[in-house]
Every structure is written in structure tokens, then in C-alpha cells.
Design a protein around this motif. Structure first.
Motif, PDB file in Angstrom:
ATOM      1  N   GLY A 103      32.699  36.416  41.466  1.00  0.00           N
ATOM      2  CA  GLY A 103      31.317  35.969  41.528  1.00  0.00           C
ATOM      3  C   GLY A 103      30.594  36.435  42.770  1.00  0.00           C
TER       4      GLY A 103
ATOM      5  N   TYR B 200      19.259  33.382  38.101  1.00  0.00           N
ATOM      6  CA  TYR B 200      20.009  32.140  37.865  1.00  0.00           C
ATOM      7  C   TYR B 200      21.432  32.331  38.353  1.00  0.00           C
ATOM      8  CZ  TYR B 200      22.982  28.873  35.361  1.00  0.00           C
ATOM      9  OH  TYR B 200      23.940  27.950  35.066  1.00  0.00           O
ATOM     10  N   LEU B 201      21.949  31.313  39.026  1.00  0.00           N
ATOM     11  CA  LEU B 201      23.346  31.329  39.447  1.00  0.00           C
ATOM     12  C   LEU B 201      23.885  29.930  39.221  1.00  0.00           C
ATOM     13  CD1 LEU B 201      24.912  33.035  42.489  1.00  0.00           C
ATOM     14  CD2 LEU B 201      25.301  30.598  42.152  1.00  0.00           C
TER      15      LEU B 201
ATOM     16  N   ILE C 179      24.167  34.598  36.565  1.00  0.00           N
ATOM     17  CA  ILE C 179      25.612  34.601  36.796  1.00  0.00           C
ATOM     18  C   ILE C 179      26.116  33.183  36.554  1.00  0.00           C
ATOM     19  CG2 ILE C 179      27.468  35.053  38.444  1.00  0.00           C
ATOM     20  CD1 ILE C 179      25.485  36.762  40.039  1.00  0.00           C
TER      21      ILE C 179
ATOM     22  N   ILE D 209      18.511  38.417  40.694  1.00  0.00           N
ATOM     23  CA  ILE D 209      19.314  37.259  40.283  1.00  0.00           C
ATOM     24  C   ILE D 209      18.361  36.094  40.033  1.00  0.00           C
ATOM     25  CG2 ILE D 209      21.164  35.667  40.919  1.00  0.00           C
ATOM     26  CD1 ILE D 209      22.312  37.874  42.703  1.00  0.00           C
TER      27      ILE D 209
ATOM     28  N   VAL E 136      23.402  26.379  43.730  1.00  0.00           N
ATOM     29  CA  VAL E 136      24.083  26.585  42.458  1.00  0.00           C
ATOM     30  C   VAL E 136      23.480  25.608  41.445  1.00  0.00           C
ATOM     31  CG1 VAL E 136      26.320  26.525  41.290  1.00  0.00           C
ATOM     32  CG2 VAL E 136      26.181  27.255  43.696  1.00  0.00           C
TER      33      VAL E 136
ATOM     34  N   VAL F 177      27.246  38.764  43.134  1.00  0.00           N
ATOM     35  CA  VAL F 177      26.045  38.402  43.903  1.00  0.00           C
ATOM     36  C   VAL F 177      25.729  39.496  44.903  1.00  0.00           C
ATOM     37  CG1 VAL F 177      25.103  36.757  45.567  1.00  0.00           C
ATOM     38  CG2 VAL F 177      26.399  35.921  43.588  1.00  0.00           C
TER      39      VAL F 177
ATOM     40  N   ALA G   4      30.151  31.590  39.903  1.00  0.00           N
ATOM     41  CA  ALA G   4      30.013  32.506  41.038  1.00  0.00           C
ATOM     42  C   ALA G   4      30.739  31.998  42.262  1.00  0.00           C
ATOM     43  CB  ALA G   4      28.540  32.713  41.360  1.00  0.00           C
TER      44      ALA G   4
ATOM     45  N   TYR H 175      24.463  27.827  47.644  1.00  0.00           N
ATOM     46  CA  TYR H 175      25.523  28.826  47.514  1.00  0.00           C
ATOM     47  C   TYR H 175      26.086  29.200  48.888  1.00  0.00           C
ATOM     48  CZ  TYR H 175      28.002  32.851  45.561  1.00  0.00           C
ATOM     49  OH  TYR H 175      28.969  33.735  45.174  1.00  0.00           O
TER      50      TYR H 175
END
Lengths: 352, 352, 352, 352
Positions: free
Chosen positions: D19, D36-37, D11, D34, D62, D23, D14, D47
């Protein structure tokens, strides 16, 4: 009375919610006229850019802040600035002969060390600060009538102190046991763009903030200590409500005399506030709704005693922007000018 | 797993908000199927008349209440009836071999005299009542695993007890000093037409109710006393919030040891709830939003200590209709059936 | 002016939201005093049982309805009853010499057949009905000044007609193309206990109702046709908003002259309403917020033209309980009595 | 299926509401994880600093945006960036072999000149843009299954097009007469600090915005024209509702055949959407509540015909952040990956 008989007043800092309430209320006040409205960030723009619904009644532009110009035109000045800005202007306004009603925290502390501790701002205007009166008319009506500088308390101290004052003054409670659980609409945080105050964030939710460290605590404690006649502390916890305006303080304290019942307290409260036109002590078993107080300068008090625990529970409902801010300042002005206390101030709300 | 392997469950009393949450959650539960849904007032009508948004997933009609028919079809029965109706049906369901999870107050009291005092209902089913387990899994997981009758606690006791349990179990607080200031969305008062719960009345306002006399007080005190190992009382004040769902309990108590700091309590809470998948102890300085818990079975706890006053302040946020009602009952069912505790229960909300 | 110079007015049917607005506004009106307040269901109870926040200003009890007693004490009578009850009382009040301002639908129809079609009530008081004036002062100021019976329009017709009147009177639009998409706060449905109006149901949601069949449609069409000078129909769709008070009507219509631009319409609207103190035509590009009108008798109008589609879009915001109900009746009274139109009526709201 | 079998997704962007929905939904999706963010402004921060309630499920930080790193770890990438940023990254992601689902407007226009006109951004990636598929599965299921780049429509086009598609495809309406009056919760404006979106400003009020010029209009018209088979225009007016999430589009259009009745349209809609698991055509006389769709990927449609005016009125309710944004993108992913369309997407809400 013709408009020519109206006293000219000025407002410095009118872009926020306190400011717009002042404008709204003063426009309908029968003894004054708004002769000046100024601010830094919005100087030069029509005030209606900020608040379009007022455009037809108040087409003026925001003016820059110029103390000489203000003093030349205004007898009375209200300051609606954030904390830490008023004290730069107030001494100059007083010197120029204005009466000043400050809505910020800058003149609420008798001891500037407490102010500095809470707001991290060093101050040198000790003499001016010492001359200020705490603008809670229900407690300090006499002092307000005789001063030229009023530091008007905000919503949390107002709601809390009106609930506690009779108990403290009469020595009815154990001073170690005071818990103030306060609930405020989000307008109390002002007209500043903050993510946490977006409707998307703050609607349909409730949360506490500033737990065990909110900076209104020392202000409340200063006044409570004065009322109690000895140093004391309170547990103060503010909460954010999913609504625009209104504040409820639910106050808990253990009674010293376990034989006191609700009716006793109701009598004590009614007597204590018998000369206070804005305080309504509710009858037996009725508890206040914040909405009853919305758009008014009134405070509704509900009083209860729990015989099982020996605690008094007092609920105090106000409009955080009127009795908790702008209306209070106007009430102080009315007193300081020798006018009727309720002049130009709404007593009744628009339910529902 | 095929649908034929699912355990048939019944719901008696599904017209209210607790009922519709049960229907919603059980429709997505991987180990059960709704084999019966019954009620008195709406018998014969399609359930979608009451809740049209569920029509495509649950086209069935509400059936009349017939214990033989229910027991013939269901292994497990949830009761979502108002207080004072469940106890007429539960003994018959148990006799017929059903497991029962009751959402009302009828089986929450170990001592029926306390029930009678709070609800003004005389009861004779003392033996059945004595066999019931209080359905708060975080405290009574073991007992729930071994019983056939669970009296599931509602929102106020759940939020309050999860906040207080570690303090009481560890003997950390002065038992005379507990104040619970609780804030609830209006869905807690059910799907009954009451003027006071109209949006026009209850929006944009906050008020206390049941001050010093709410009937959840004895239930909370019964459990607190058991946790503390001695009789104790609490000051419990519920407030109505202008929102649909969510509950915050702000709990105050004086610490016995003035040297305890926030970090100590956070450790104690984290250890206490380390095996509780639905309780989230928030990190240092983070206080819960009720919205975080909305549409989940989770409870978010924020812990604070005020070194100035020596008080612990614990904030507990839940969804009053899920962890405070229907989700809790399903959590109990999961345990009683030997399934994973979190099965079919949402852990994460949809913020904002 | 002393209180003895005030005109005595009566209110029949004050338990609802329209009634309490009337009480609130009339208490502050400088030319009248409330000499009678009556109702059926609450007769004998203090009015403060219904609205505790008014208790200190209005301690009177609700009286039974007795036409002779009312007429003996009151020169003016407001009726705040549900549709279908007023017409039983009004002829008697007129005979006894009272002026009557009715807030229900009973006297809004010039043709009683339309009334009967919409409300399923057969009526025989054709002569009285024919003598009634439609109480929308912005359109019928002259007629209102000369009558003794006013049928005051409610919120939907008021918001819709103020938006449409200039377009219709000037023949600017294609009459086949009028779409009124209206959005109302839930207080419009009154103080009746209905499940659909519970905060738990109506908060955080939006829905249409009465689509293609709302009974205010024929009332709106009757007036539109009169303004247009020919029979016409409108597409009227009311929606429920998750808020207490306020109404927005968004009105769409195709312009006959594709060359008209926004500035043309703004001029037309400003001229049309130049003598209407409660109508505020907003400047270029400003669209109304319902909140600007809340707690006032004002109507804010925003005007737009879409050159791509040739449509005018007019947005009309009012307080549904004041300009849409009680305030409008008082405005009519002011005109009928020869007083200043704005007397005792709030023009400015309390934003935010 | 073990976690090792899950497809890694990334994502980018996010921090906003789109975003965090992604998630939340992807954490519960059974076929992906997930991996990668990333984001620009919050790179390096946990995050959970942005969304504390997710901290226990998603403790990751992040990451900065690095296409090589993303492509090395992710098979699928979602972009939740503001308009005008995605198109700088998407060609690079496609070149590196990723499938891309973009939530912004950047890939919704077949003709980039329309995009440039609406967003004032000049674009040169015409070839990539031409390869993108408009991600409304109910209309373009087949195309989505065969592409590697989906431009997912937002809330206004989704709600409007699902309401209009059957009418347009079947040629049932006069194309000159389409009015879309849309009502949105404030979360649609994103998690940006704006004064107008403060709860204090946006609660208890309703207003229109972007009248006659909202930039979603050309997007809606592009699709309507494609469905109708000829160029057409719509009147689109968005309104802001005092609520967090949810959208209702009320759509008006004149029927070509005046003999069509509600039941005809209901049949047409039911057939049109018979293979669309997320679209619920409501029975006769039931109109959608936005709350029914909240926290789901479902769209509820209510259909009405007004025989007096010859208009169809179609009401379409969605969750603006799920079916109107993140859920739609996941639905597209499910189709593009050949998975069941409903995988990991909520169908039922939590009423009330």
C-alpha cells in the motif's frame, strides 16, 4: 568435578533473549547445572520449540512457575521476566532460601519512589528492595559478595556507568555537562513482536527514541549521583542501530582541569579498572568496535580528550545481552558464590 | 521541451558514489543532459563497466579530462573528485566560461589557511576561492543564485548545520555547549577498497572515529561562527553505522532561556525553514529515521527540549549521498540557473 | 593440567579471517599453546595492530617465516595462507617433523592435475600431495587419525558434502540431477580490500558469482565421485549474502526410489551422522538458520522430500569461518592427536 | 496538464508495504491523483500516523471502506488487502463501473479449485474470477489492455516467470528439471508483527521456508504450464535474506539441445524481451545484483549455460515491492488505460 557437585540453578522467564543467553551460558558453566526452567506463557512446551538450535543440548520442557518446587530443586534462581513481574516472586524465593539474581529493573532502585515514577508500578516490598544490591561488579564487587538478592543492571546503565565511573569518582568533570549518546542493537527491545522492530523497518536506518524521557535515565542518575557524591543529572539519548547485538555509549563531559590530556585519563582508567577482568581500556587512539565485545562479557573502553573544547569523550562498547544482561548476572553469581569472577563467561569474541 | 533545449552539463570524476548519484539524478533531470563524463583512472572504459545497472541508459565511455573539450561542450560542470584535485581544474573551467559546482572540500573555506590546516594542502588560488559560495541553499540561497562557483558541503556539515542554524541565528543557545554526535552509513567513505569498510568488518558493529580531530570540524565551526556572529567551537564526533546510506546528526546544546519548551522550538524551526522545500520539521514527538530521507534530497528534523537539563536536542536525518552530496549540488544548480529549486530532485523515499 | 603440558603449535599466515579464528580458538584450547605466529606481510608488527580486541590476550608480534625456527618450537603447524603458497612450505615442515594442517586448497586434491586446472599452478610435490588426507572428519575420521598432513576443506565443499554424503553413499539419488545452490556471508572472501566486498556494495543485495565455473566445483565433484563410487558432476552456484558469516547450501537431487519420504531420509541421516558430534540433523519440518551455527563448529542439517517432484532437498548450515575453515582444522588436529574430537571447539552459538 | 485532468484512483488497504509503495508511486504519477485511501483497521486515523515521512505530501486520513463512495469518486481502484479479502469487494466495484487492479492472490487463478487448494478459501465468484487477467505485462500485455480486472502477480511468480518464459515458450528445456531457488528480502512478509521477522531474528542469517509446499508453487506452475503448452511442475524453494527489499530467483533447467551456448540464450532473451521496457537482459558474464533493481520497476536478467552439465542457469532480480507488487499493478494500469507503459514508474535505482 562430577556433575553431582554442580550447584542446581533455576531460571524463571527464559523465553526472551536474556533467558536464552542465560541458558546458553549456564550450560557451559563448570560449577552449575540448570535444574529448573520455567515460564508462564510457554509452560508445558519443549524449550526447543522456542529455540530449535538448542534442542540437542537442552531437550527439557518449560515448567510452570511454582515457588515451592523451584526452591526444593534450586539453590540459585535467575529471573528473566519483564519489569514489574519479578517483585511478586522474589520475596517468596528469598524466604525459601534461594539466592536471587534479577535481570529486570525491579531491584535496581534504592528508592522505590524513583522506581514507581519510572515504571508506574506501586510497590510495597520496601524492605526487600532495600536489601538488594546493584549488580554492577566493577563498582560494587564487595556488596555483591555479601548479598542474597542482586538487581542486575541492563545494557544502557552498564555501558554508561563503566564509561563515567572513573571521571565521577575522581571528581574530574563538571557535573552539569554530561551527555550520553547511546547506540543499541535491536535485540535490546526483546523477543516481542513489534512492527517497529521488524527487519523491514529497523534495518538500514538509525533513529533516536525516548529522547529526554527514557526510563533508564533515573537509574543512571541514581548511580552517577552516588559516584559523584552529589545529586546530578545526565542527558541520555538512546538510538536504535541496524544490527542485532552490541551497544556503544559515547559519553561527553567537560573536564574541570583543562590541563588534563588523554594519557592522564588513560592512566586513571587503567588504574581504576586494574582488578576488573572484563574491562579493557584500549591503548592510545584506539576506539572500541561493538563487535569486539559481541558474544562476550567484556567491556571495551576508549578514552579521548579534546584540548580545543576541554571535554573528555569516553566510548564504551559491550554486548547488550551479555555484559548488559545475562553475563552480568552470572558474573554477580560467581562473586556471590565465591567463585572466580570470570567462570563460564566468554572474554574473547569471534571477529569478524 | 525537446532534448535540444536541454543545457549540456559535464561531470568530472564520476567513478565514486557521488559521481554515480549525479549521473543517476541528472539522467532524470528535465532541463539538462549529460554531455561529458570524464575521469583519470577510468578514462576510455565504458561507464557501465563501473556501474552495470546503468548500461542501458548510459552506454557512453569515460573520457579523459581536457578543459578545452569540456568547456566547448558544457555550460555547467560538476566535479566529483577527492579533496585536493578540484582546485587544479576549477580556475581553468571558470576562465573558459563554465559554471562550476564542486563536491569536494576545495571551495568550502572562505579562509584558505583553515583549508590548509585541515587538508595539508597549500593553495595559491586565493582569489578564486574567495569568489566561491558555500552551497547550502537553506542558508545561502541568495548568494548561490548569483555566483558561478559553488563549493557544495558534504554530509556531516549539511546535517549538522541544518540542525543548528535556527538555534544559532536566533541566539538561543550557550555556544560553549554544542555537541554533535553524528552517525553515518559507510558509503560516506567512498568507493575505495579499504579493509575497514568491508562488509565483513563494518557490518553488525558501531564505532566512533576521528574523535576530537575530524577534519569536518573546522568547516562546521566556520559556518556556525558565521551564523552565531562570533567565533565558536563544537564537539563533533562521527560514528560509522552498519548500513549503506543515511546520516543522523544528534545535536545537543544548552538553551539560554530555560523557559523555552519544545513547542517554541518547533515554531521557530518551522518558520525558519518555511521557504525550504527540502526541510521537513517533524511534528511534536516524532523523531526522524534516516531511512525516510534515503534516496531523497530531503532533510527531516526532529526537535526536543529536556526541561530537566535545559538542553535542546535536535535530530537531523539526510541521505548522505544526495542531500549530503550530489543532490545538494543539483539543488544549487537549479538555483543558480533560475530554475525551480526542486527540479529533478526526489522529495519522497521508498519506505521501507 | 599445567601450561607446561600443552603442546606447542604454530600458525603461519594469521592476518586473515581464518587466521584470527585459529588464534581465537587455540587460545581457549585446553591442550595446546600458540608458540609461534608468523607471516610475511605483517612480520615484526604486534598482532594486536591487526586485531586490537585480542591485544590483552595475545600481545605477541608476528614473526618472519623461518622453517627451522618454527620446527624447533612447534609440534603442530597450521597454515592459513592463500592458495598456492602452502605447498612451498609444507614439505619442509614435514621433513622437520611437524604435523601440518593446511587451510588452503593446496592439499585437497588427490590428483594434482585437477588442482592445476582449477588454480593454474603447476606442482611437483606429487608425493607429498598424495600423502595428504582430506580433512572432513565426518567422512574420513579414520584416515585423519593416521596422517601427518591434512588438507582441510573450505566452506563450500564442507556444507555441500555434509548435505550430500548420506544420499551418495547409500546410492539414493540420480547422479545427473544434483544442484547445489549455496549462500555465503562475505567473510568467505577474506580480509582483502576489494571494492565488491565493501559494505556499501555488498549490503542489502544478493547476487550469484562464479556461475558454471567456480573453482570449488572440481573439489566437490572429486569427493562426490568418491562417495558415489563413480564419476559425477554437480551444478554448483555460490551466492553472496548481505551478512558477515554463515553459509547455507540448499541441495536438490532426484530420488531413485519415488517411495522414499521425509521420515526415511531423516532416519538415514541420523544413522549416518550418529557418531559425528558436530552434525545436528534437525527434526521433521525444521529447517536450519545459518545463525544457529554461527561462532560454532556445528553443522545443522534439514531434510525434506517433495513427493510431487520426487526430489530430496537438503539444507546444510555452517559457520563458514569455523566448521568451514579454522574449526575444521582444529577438529582434525584433535583426531590426529588422539584427543576428544570436540576439544576446544564451540558447539552452541549465541542466538540471536 | 492540470490536476483537474488527472484520473481519480482509490486504494483499499494501504497500511502494508504494498500500500505505501502504491501511495508513494501514485503521488508522483503524472496522470492520476489519489482520490480515496481506505482501510478497515486504520479507518479514521491520519495516514501519516502509519508513515510519518509522507505526512507533508499526504495529510489525508484513512477512510472506511464504502463501495458506493469509492465508486462515486474513483475510476480506478487498487486493492492492497491480504489474500481472501479482495474477492468480497471486487464484484461490487466492477458492477459500479470501476477498473480494478488487485494485488492479492484472489484473481490470479484461472481455475478456482487451485486457489481453494492453496488458500483454503471456498469461492463462488467463478464468473468474475474467469474474467480476470493475470497481470504480468511482459507475457500478457494484450490481455491487460482489454480487461477491467487484473490479478497482479506477486514477487516470487514475477521473478520466476520472467526468468523461465523464454525457455518455456521456445521449448528449450526438459520440463522435469526446473529448480527455482529464490531469495527474498523480509519486506515480502508484510508489515505484520511476527517474531520471526524481527531484525534480531532475521538479520545476519539465511534460511529456507515453505520447502516443497509453498503456496506460490501452484501459481507458478499454472503459468509455466500455459507457457510450455503442457502440464509441468517446478521445484520452488523460497529463502529469507537478511535485507529489507529485493529478490533474486536462480533458475536451473536442463537444455534439450546440448549444443546451445550462453550467447544463443542471450540472443533469445534479448529478442523475447525487446519490447519490454522494464526487462534488462545483462551482457555476457554479468549477473544481476538485487540492489540494481531496488526502488525500481525493472527486472535484471543474467543468463548462463554450463556446458559441463547441459544446464541453463538464469538469474532474475527485482524489487519485491515494486516490480513484484505495486509497480506491476501501476504498469498494468498504464496499459489498461492506454498510457505509456513506463509512466510514473522508476527505471533506475540509487546505487549503492
Amino acid at each position: 568435578m562430577g556433575d553431582s557437585d554442580r550447584i542446581p540453578v533455576g531460571i524463571i522467564g527464559a523465553s526472551g533473549y536474556g533467558g536464552v543467553q542465560l541458558v546458553r551460558l549456564l550450560l557451559d558453566h563448570p560449577r552449575v547445572e540448570i535444574a529448573y526452567l520455567g515460564g508462564d506463557s510457554s509452560a508445558g512446551r519443549p524449550y526447543a520449540d522456542l529455540y530449535p538450535h538448542l534442542g540437542h543440548r537442552f531437550p527439557q520442557a518449560v515448567e510452570p512457575i511454582d515457588l515451592d518446587a523451584i526452591a526444593a530443586r534450586c539453590e540459585i534462581v535467575f529471573l528473566g521476566l519483564p519489569h514489574g513481574l519479578a517483585y511478586e516472586l522474589v520475596p517468596g524465593l528469598l524466604e525459601r532460601g534461594c539466592r536471587v539474581f534479577d535481570l529486570s529493573a525491579d531491584y535496581r532502585f534504592q528508592n522505590l519512589d524513583d522506581y514507581t515514577a519510572a515504571y508506574s508500578i506501586d510497590r510495597r516490598d520496601r524492605e526487600v528492595a532495600a536489601s538488594a544490591v546493584y549488580g554492577l561488579p566493577e563498582l560494587y564487587r564487595g556488596r555483591i559478595e555479601e548479598t542474597r538478592l542482586v538487581g542486575c543492571p541492563g545494557c544502557y546503565p552498564t555501558a554508561s556507568l563503566l564509561a563515567l565511573a572513573p571521571l565521577l569518582k575522581q571528581g574530574l568533570i563538571d557535573l552539569e555537562t554530561v551527555v550520553i549518546d547511546a547506540k543499541s542493537g535491536t535485540s535490546g527491545s526483546g523477543r516481542k513482536a513489534k512492527i517497529g522492530m521488524l527487519l523491514a523497518e529497523a534495518d538500514s536506518t538509525v533513529t533516536a527514541y525516548g529522547v529526554a524521557g527514557h526510563r533508564h535515565t533515573p537509574e543512571i542518575e541514581q548511580l552517577c549521583s552516588e559516584l559523584a557524591g552529589q545529586e546530578m543529572r545526565v542527558q541520555f539519548t538512546p538510538h536504535l542501530m541496524p544490527m542485532v547485538r552490541g551497544m556503544l555509549a559515547t559519553v561527553y563531559a567537560k573536564l574541570r582541569d583543562p590541563g588534563l590530556v588523554r594519557e592522564d585519563l588513560l592512566t586513571i582508567y587503567s588504574v581504576f579498572y586494574r582488578s576488573s577482568p572484563f574491562v579493557r581500556v584500549l591503548p592510545n587512539g584506539i576506539y572500541p568496535q561493538t563487535k569486539w565485545a559481541a558474544t562476550t562479557n567484556s567491556c571495551y573502553l576508549g578514552v579521548e580528550v579534546d584540548p580545543r573544547t576541554g571535554r573528555a569523550i569516553v566510548m564504551s562498547a559491550i554486548d547488550n545481552l551479555i555484559k548488559g544482561q545475562s553475563g552480568q548476572a552470572i558474573q554477580c553469581m560467581n562473586l556471590a558464590m565465591g567463585w572466580e569472577e570470570t567462570l563460564g563467561l566468554p572474554l574473547l569474541g569471534f571477529y569478524p
